[in-house]
Structure formats: C-alpha cells, structure tokens
Design an enzyme around this catalytic site. Structure first.
Site, PDB file in Angstrom:
ATOM      1  N   SER A 162     -29.254  14.689 -21.206  1.00 32.36           N
ATOM      2  CA  SER A 162     -30.508  14.082 -20.753  1.00 32.36           C
ATOM      3  C   SER A 162     -31.304  15.092 -19.953  1.00 32.36           C
ATOM      4  O   SER A 162     -30.848  15.580 -18.910  1.00 32.36           O
ATOM      5  CB  SER A 162     -30.212  12.860 -19.882  1.00 32.36           C
ATOM      6  OG  SER A 162     -31.394  12.484 -19.214  1.00 32.36           O
ATOM      7  N   HIS A 187     -31.681  13.935 -25.088  1.00 31.53           N
ATOM      8  CA  HIS A 187     -32.053  12.590 -24.621  1.00 31.53           C
ATOM      9  C   HIS A 187     -33.222  12.711 -23.645  1.00 31.53           C
ATOM     10  O   HIS A 187     -33.191  13.508 -22.710  1.00 31.53           O
ATOM     11  CB  HIS A 187     -30.827  11.980 -23.932  1.00 31.53           C
ATOM     12  CG  HIS A 187     -30.962  10.546 -23.551  1.00 31.53           C
ATOM     13  ND1 HIS A 187     -30.831   9.524 -24.452  1.00 31.53           N
ATOM     14  CD2 HIS A 187     -31.215   9.960 -22.347  1.00 31.53           C
ATOM     15  CE1 HIS A 187     -30.979   8.364 -23.818  1.00 31.53           C
ATOM     16  NE2 HIS A 187     -31.221   8.602 -22.541  1.00 31.53           N
ATOM     17  N   ASP A 189     -35.594  10.622 -21.113  1.00 27.62           N
ATOM     18  CA  ASP A 189     -35.681   9.374 -20.347  1.00 27.62           C
ATOM     19  C   ASP A 189     -37.090   9.153 -19.823  1.00 27.62           C
ATOM     20  O   ASP A 189     -37.555   9.890 -18.955  1.00 27.62           O
ATOM     21  CB  ASP A 189     -34.721   9.435 -19.154  1.00 27.62           C
ATOM     22  CG  ASP A 189     -33.279   9.218 -19.578  1.00 27.62           C
ATOM     23  OD1 ASP A 189     -33.011   8.218 -20.269  1.00 27.62           O
ATOM     24  OD2 ASP A 189     -32.424  10.051 -19.220  1.00 27.62           O
ATOM     25  N   MET A 191     -39.546   6.688 -17.755  1.00 26.63           N
ATOM     26  CA  MET A 191     -39.491   5.562 -16.798  1.00 26.63           C
ATOM     27  C   MET A 191     -40.881   5.301 -16.241  1.00 26.63           C
ATOM     28  O   MET A 191     -41.594   6.238 -15.888  1.00 26.63           O
ATOM     29  CB  MET A 191     -38.574   5.929 -15.635  1.00 26.63           C
ATOM     30  CG  MET A 191     -37.175   6.323 -16.056  1.00 26.63           C
ATOM     31  SD  MET A 191     -36.230   6.789 -14.613  1.00 26.63           S
ATOM     32  CE  MET A 191     -34.714   7.347 -15.399  1.00 26.63           C
ATOM     33  N   HIS A 220     -35.606   7.491 -24.784  1.00 26.53           N
ATOM     34  CA  HIS A 220     -35.140   6.238 -24.173  1.00 26.53           C
ATOM     35  C   HIS A 220     -36.254   5.712 -23.272  1.00 26.53           C
ATOM     36  O   HIS A 220     -36.520   6.281 -22.217  1.00 26.53           O
ATOM     37  CB  HIS A 220     -33.856   6.560 -23.375  1.00 26.53           C
ATOM     38  CG  HIS A 220     -33.303   5.407 -22.599  1.00 26.53           C
ATOM     39  ND1 HIS A 220     -32.345   5.578 -21.619  1.00 26.53           N
ATOM     40  CD2 HIS A 220     -33.551   4.076 -22.656  1.00 26.53           C
ATOM     41  CE1 HIS A 220     -32.042   4.400 -21.101  1.00 26.53           C
ATOM     42  NE2 HIS A 220     -32.754   3.472 -21.705  1.00 26.53           N
ATOM     43  N   MET A 222     -37.645   3.364 -20.700  1.00 24.50           N
ATOM     44  CA  MET A 222     -37.345   2.373 -19.657  1.00 24.50           C
ATOM     45  C   MET A 222     -38.698   1.914 -19.119  1.00 24.50           C
ATOM     46  O   MET A 222     -39.106   2.263 -18.009  1.00 24.50           O
ATOM     47  CB  MET A 222     -36.476   3.006 -18.574  1.00 24.50           C
ATOM     48  CG  MET A 222     -35.027   3.159 -19.027  1.00 24.50           C
ATOM     49  SD  MET A 222     -34.101   4.352 -18.067  1.00 24.50           S
ATOM     50  CE  MET A 222     -34.563   5.857 -18.904  1.00 24.50           C
ATOM     51  N   MET A 291     -26.168   0.679 -21.680  1.00 28.37           N
ATOM     52  CA  MET A 291     -26.301   1.351 -20.384  1.00 28.37           C
ATOM     53  C   MET A 291     -25.009   1.148 -19.595  1.00 28.37           C
ATOM     54  O   MET A 291     -24.569   0.013 -19.390  1.00 28.37           O
ATOM     55  CB  MET A 291     -27.475   0.770 -19.583  1.00 28.37           C
ATOM     56  CG  MET A 291     -28.844   1.168 -20.085  1.00 28.37           C
ATOM     57  SD  MET A 291     -29.142   2.937 -20.241  1.00 28.37           S
ATOM     58  CE  MET A 291     -28.813   3.559 -18.593  1.00 28.37           C
ATOM     59  N   GLY A 296     -32.436   3.999 -14.311  1.00 28.50           N
ATOM     60  CA  GLY A 296     -33.378   4.435 -13.267  1.00 28.50           C
ATOM     61  C   GLY A 296     -33.075   5.807 -12.690  1.00 28.50           C
ATOM     62  O   GLY A 296     -33.991   6.551 -12.370  1.00 28.50           O
ATOM     63  N   PHE A 297     -31.785   6.121 -12.581  1.00 31.45           N
ATOM     64  CA  PHE A 297     -31.458   7.387 -11.926  1.00 31.45           C
ATOM     65  C   PHE A 297     -30.254   8.052 -12.610  1.00 31.45           C
ATOM     66  O   PHE A 297     -29.343   7.359 -13.066  1.00 31.45           O
ATOM     67  CB  PHE A 297     -31.102   7.157 -10.450  1.00 31.45           C
ATOM     68  CG  PHE A 297     -32.245   6.563  -9.681  1.00 31.45           C
ATOM     69  CD1 PHE A 297     -33.217   7.388  -9.109  1.00 31.45           C
ATOM     70  CD2 PHE A 297     -32.380   5.185  -9.562  1.00 31.45           C
ATOM     71  CE1 PHE A 297     -34.295   6.829  -8.419  1.00 31.45           C
ATOM     72  CE2 PHE A 297     -33.452   4.627  -8.880  1.00 31.45           C
ATOM     73  CZ  PHE A 297     -34.410   5.448  -8.305  1.00 31.45           C
ATOM     74  N   GLY A 298     -30.279   9.355 -12.636  1.00 34.29           N
ATOM     75  CA  GLY A 298     -29.117  10.113 -13.075  1.00 34.29           C
ATOM     76  C   GLY A 298     -28.101  10.169 -11.936  1.00 34.29           C
ATOM     77  O   GLY A 298     -28.398   9.783 -10.798  1.00 34.29           O
ATOM     78  N   GLY A 299     -26.894  10.599 -12.264  1.00 36.81           N
ATOM     79  CA  GLY A 299     -25.906  10.861 -11.220  1.00 36.81           C
ATOM     80  C   GLY A 299     -25.180   9.655 -10.671  1.00 36.81           C
ATOM     81  O   GLY A 299     -24.510   9.745  -9.647  1.00 36.81           O
ATOM     82  N   ASP A 329     -24.906   5.489 -22.065  1.00 35.20           N
ATOM     83  CA  ASP A 329     -25.762   6.289 -21.185  1.00 35.20           C
ATOM     84  C   ASP A 329     -25.486   5.930 -19.731  1.00 35.20           C
ATOM     85  O   ASP A 329     -25.676   4.779 -19.327  1.00 35.20           O
ATOM     86  CB  ASP A 329     -27.229   5.975 -21.561  1.00 35.20           C
ATOM     87  CG  ASP A 329     -28.239   6.784 -20.765  1.00 35.20           C
ATOM     88  OD1 ASP A 329     -27.837   7.611 -19.931  1.00 35.20           O
ATOM     89  OD2 ASP A 329     -29.447   6.578 -21.004  1.00 35.20           O
ATOM     90  N   GLY A 351     -26.254  13.558 -18.363  1.00 41.53           N
ATOM     91  CA  GLY A 351     -27.309  14.240 -17.615  1.00 41.53           C
ATOM     92  C   GLY A 351     -26.730  15.185 -16.592  1.00 41.53           C
ATOM     93  O   GLY A 351     -26.605  16.392 -16.827  1.00 41.53           O
ATOM     94  N   SER A 352     -26.317  14.605 -15.457  1.00 43.39           N
ATOM     95  CA  SER A 352     -25.850  15.474 -14.375  1.00 43.39           C
ATOM     96  C   SER A 352     -24.600  16.257 -14.761  1.00 43.39           C
ATOM     97  O   SER A 352     -24.441  17.412 -14.361  1.00 43.39           O
ATOM     98  CB  SER A 352     -25.622  14.656 -13.105  1.00 43.39           C
ATOM     99  OG  SER A 352     -24.930  13.486 -13.410  1.00 43.39           O
TER     100      SER A 352
HETATM  101  C1  DX5 Z   1     -30.524   6.621 -16.370  1.00 40.34           C
HETATM  102  C2  DX5 Z   1     -30.867   7.433 -17.583  1.00 40.34           C
HETATM  103  C3  DX5 Z   1     -29.796   8.332 -18.011  1.00 40.34           C
HETATM  104  C4  DX5 Z   1     -29.431   9.407 -17.037  1.00 40.34           C
HETATM  105  C5  DX5 Z   1     -27.995   9.754 -17.245  1.00 40.34           C
HETATM  106  O1  DX5 Z   1     -31.497   5.634 -16.176  1.00 40.34           O
HETATM  107  O2  DX5 Z   1     -31.153   6.583 -18.667  1.00 40.34           O
HETATM  108  O3  DX5 Z   1     -30.090   8.910 -19.267  1.00 40.34           O
HETATM  109  O4  DX5 Z   1     -30.218  10.544 -17.151  1.00 40.34           O
HETATM  110  O5  DX5 Z   1     -27.618  10.594 -16.233  1.00 40.34           O
HETATM  111  P1  DX5 Z   1     -26.111  10.820 -15.807  1.00 40.34           P
HETATM  112  O6  DX5 Z   1     -25.402  11.374 -16.995  1.00 40.34           O
HETATM  113  O7  DX5 Z   1     -26.243  11.788 -14.691  1.00 40.34           O
HETATM  114  O8  DX5 Z   1     -25.550   9.493 -15.389  1.00 40.34           O
HETATM  115 ZN    ZN Z   2     -31.280   7.397 -20.821  1.00 42.25          ZN
END
Ligand code: DX5
Ligand code: ZN
Length: 370
Positions: A162, A187, A189, A191, A220, A222, A291, A296-299, A329, A351-352
């Site tokens: 991502s 990917h 994202d 938002m 994706h 959101m 999901m 909303g957030f990575g990590g 995801d 992502g992270s």
């Molecule tokens: C979250 C995103 C994800 C996110 C995943 O809302 O849809 O795609 O980037 O990040 P990680 O792998 O860090 O959980």
């Molecule tokens: Zn995503």
C-alpha cells in the site's frame, strides 16, 4: 496495457517466440513480426505478437517470452511443460544488458505477470547452484527451494504493497522500487475524511503512480457514495476499483459502472460487516476485500476474527463464483501471512510492513514465502 487470453494485463511489454526462434518464424510467417530479437520493438508489434502466440502456447506447451525494457530487448524467458496450471521456466538475460542493475529482476517479475495471465499457478526453476547471481535473482523474485532442490514460485499468492505508507516526497522512487520487486500489485488507498476519519489523496497521486508503475493498480476507495467517482477512478488507470459495501447505496450500479469503465470490481467489508451480506453480488464481483483493521490508518494490529470471515467467504465464493478473489487489508506482515494465505486469501495488502522494513523488496519476498 495488453490483453492475454481476454484478461487485462499490465505488462511493461512481452513478446514471445519458440526456443528456435528463426525456425518457427520461417515455418509460420504470421508469427514472425521481428527479425532480430535485439531490435527494439514497438508496442503495436508486441501486441500483435502476443495475440498470435496464444495459439502457439496452447498447442505445443512451450513458449519463449522476450522481455523488453526501455525500448530494448533485454532477455527471454522460456516456459516448458506448460499444462494449463504449472510450468518449468528458464531465463536468459542478454549479456550486455546484465550490467544494467535491476533489469534481470524486472524481467523475471514481468514474466511472472505474464505467466499469471496464462493461469499458471506454479513455476519451477532449475537453477545452477554454483551461479550465485542466478540463485539470488530467483529468490528475490519470490522463488523458494523445495525438498527436491528445485526452486518453486507459488503464483497463487500476491502481495499488494500500500503506497499509503510510501514516502510521498519520493513517490516515483518508491513506485520504481515496487516495479523491481516481487509484488505484482500496488494498493492505492483513497480516503475522503468522511467515510473514514482520515484524508489520503485522490486522482493526481493515482495518476502519478500509474504513469510510473508496471504493476496491477488496485484502488481501494474509502469514500462515501462511491458511485460518484468509481468511473473516474477506473479511467485514471486502476485495474481494480474496490468500494465499500457500507458506503454504497446501490451496489449493482457501482459494479456495473466499474465494469463499463473497463476495470475489475471489488467490494470491501469493514471488520463489523459479515461476508454473508455480499452473497447476492458475488456472481458479478471480481474481488472481495476483507478489512482486517478499521479502515483509515496504516500500522494498526491485525484482527484475527477476519480469518473466520475469509473462510466463510471462501466457501461462498467456491459455490457461487470461483473466479472471485479474496484480498485482505490491514496489519499484514511476514509473521501472519502464512496463516492468512492458508485461510484462502489470494492477495494480501501490506503497508507499514513493507515500507518500514529496512529492505522493502526483501520484505515482500518474506511475505510471499511466509
Ligand atoms: C487502511 C488501509 C490499508 C493500510 C494498510 O485503511 O486500507 O491499506 O494502508 O496498512 P498496514 O499494512 O500498515 O496495516
Ligand atoms: Zn486499503
């Protein structure tokens, strides 16, 4: 963008011929648009050649894919013993091009994308162990050694890094890193700050990525009321456009709009939404995105309950539409990827785990081979 066997396929470029190139071309002039494999090819020639070669692959089970990068033929990859779902491969990189760093890796990864479009699920490479460069190349591209000392690549697994976790100041660099990597998808994202409590980016960033990327673009959304934008996201270069079940008033209209714009349609469900709600649309859905964190957030940390949902979804998909794939995801890393793939997931978003790793390219391979 090319089509192989009716499937859209994002390949830098691939041309193919039999192992004995000149002989084949003499036998069948229709298969011979090129006289010298070292000559640069135009995209039109490549597309014509791919169309011609489909028949050849089915007929004799052997194929040589010529790989071109930056307008130069840089090598060839041979498929032997293609039986519809598995094949042996050999790789040949033109010596003068080997000096260009990263070319062999990109060539092999391009080939994997082509092999996938021929429905090859498993690749076997026989590698000369004394040739460390060759061994390292195949490992970098997701091959692992099995008990018979053959190097196997399980094509049923896809990693989609991502770019939400990429360095936006160096997006081109990071996209090019992904081009060289064993990840076949990217990917993206999007938002809107309303459907989720965060704002990421929109069309300009997506377009910047598609301009550089050679991978499948997996967008994706959101966002609330996705019908307003799905067509535009498809036309901006997404191969897959995924919208949220919870955000869409008319699911059929969203799927149809994505398909009409030439992309594949995915539906995503948040952690609190059960997969059974999707049953009536599975027959026309290309992908379901489960999901495994609140979007909303990575990590964030992976929610283990999502695996139970994946298993139930898998059973429904097998019954209704086996061509529909499952993506997951949120919170995926090399430490849980094995379990996730084992539950029936085809594509993992990371992502992270990828972008915070010391070597993102190595991390992608670790996730693939977890
Ligand atoms: C979250 C995103 C994800 C996110 C995943 O809302 O849809 O795609 O980037 O990040 P990680 O792998 O860090 O959980
Ligand atoms: Zn995503």
């Amino acid at each position: 963008m090319v089509e192989l066997q009716g499937k859209r396929c994002r390949l830098r470029s691939v041309v193919s011929s039999d192992v004995d190139t000149t002989l084949l071309w003499e036998n069948d002039p229709a298969l011979a648009p090129f006289s010298d494999p070292h000559e640069p090819y135009t995209r039109e020639q490549i597309e014509v050649f791919i169309a011609n070669q489909q028949a050849g692959l089915a007929a004799n089970g052997q194929l040589r894919l010529m790989i071109e990068l930056d307008g130069r033929a840089i090598g060839a990859l041979d498929i032997f013993d293609y039986d519809g779902s598995s094949a042996e491969v050999g790789i040949l990189i033109y010596e003068q091009q080997m000096r260009r760093k990263g070319y062999a890796t990109e060539a092999l990864n391009t080939f994997k994308a082509a092999a996938r479009s021929f429905n090859i699920e498993r690749l076997t490479a026989v590698i000369n162990e004394d040739n460390e460069a060759s061994r390292a190349l195949f490992c970098r591209c997701g091959f692992t050694k099995d008990s018979n000392n053959k190097y196997i690549c399980n094509m049923k697994r896809v990693v989609a890094p991502s770019i939400l976790s990429a360095d936006f100041g160096n997006l081109e660099r990071d996209t090019q890193m992904l081009n060289r990597s064993a990840a076949e998808w990217v990917h993206v994202d999007v938002m809107d700050g309303v459907f989720v409590p965060n704002i990421s980016f929109g069309f300009p960033v997506l377009k910047a990525v598609t301009k550089v990327s050679t991978k499948v673009i997996d967008t994706h959304l959101m966002i609330c009321d996705p019908i307003r934008y799905v067509e535009q996201f498809a036309k901006a270069g997404s191969d897959y456009v995924t919208f949220h079940y919870e955000a869409a008033a008319d699911i059929d209209a969203c799927i149809d709009a994505i398909h009409n714009a030439g992309a594949k349609a995915g539906i995503s469900i948040k952690p609190a939404t059960e997969p059974e709600v999707l049953e009536q649309w599975l027959h026309k859905t290309d992908m379901v995105l489960v999901m495994s964190v609140e979007p909303g957030f990575g990590g964030q940390s992976f929610m283990p309950y999502s695996l139970d949902k994946v298993r139930r979804l898998k059973t429904m998909i097998e019954r209704i539409n086996p061509n529909c794939i499952i993506e997951i995801d949120g919170g995926i890393s090399a430490s849980n990827a094995a379990e996730v793939f084992g539950a029936g997931v085809d594509v993992v978003v990371a992502g992270s785990a990828v972008f915070c790793a010391e070597s993102p390219e190595d991390e992608i391979v670790k996730i693939l081979n977890a």
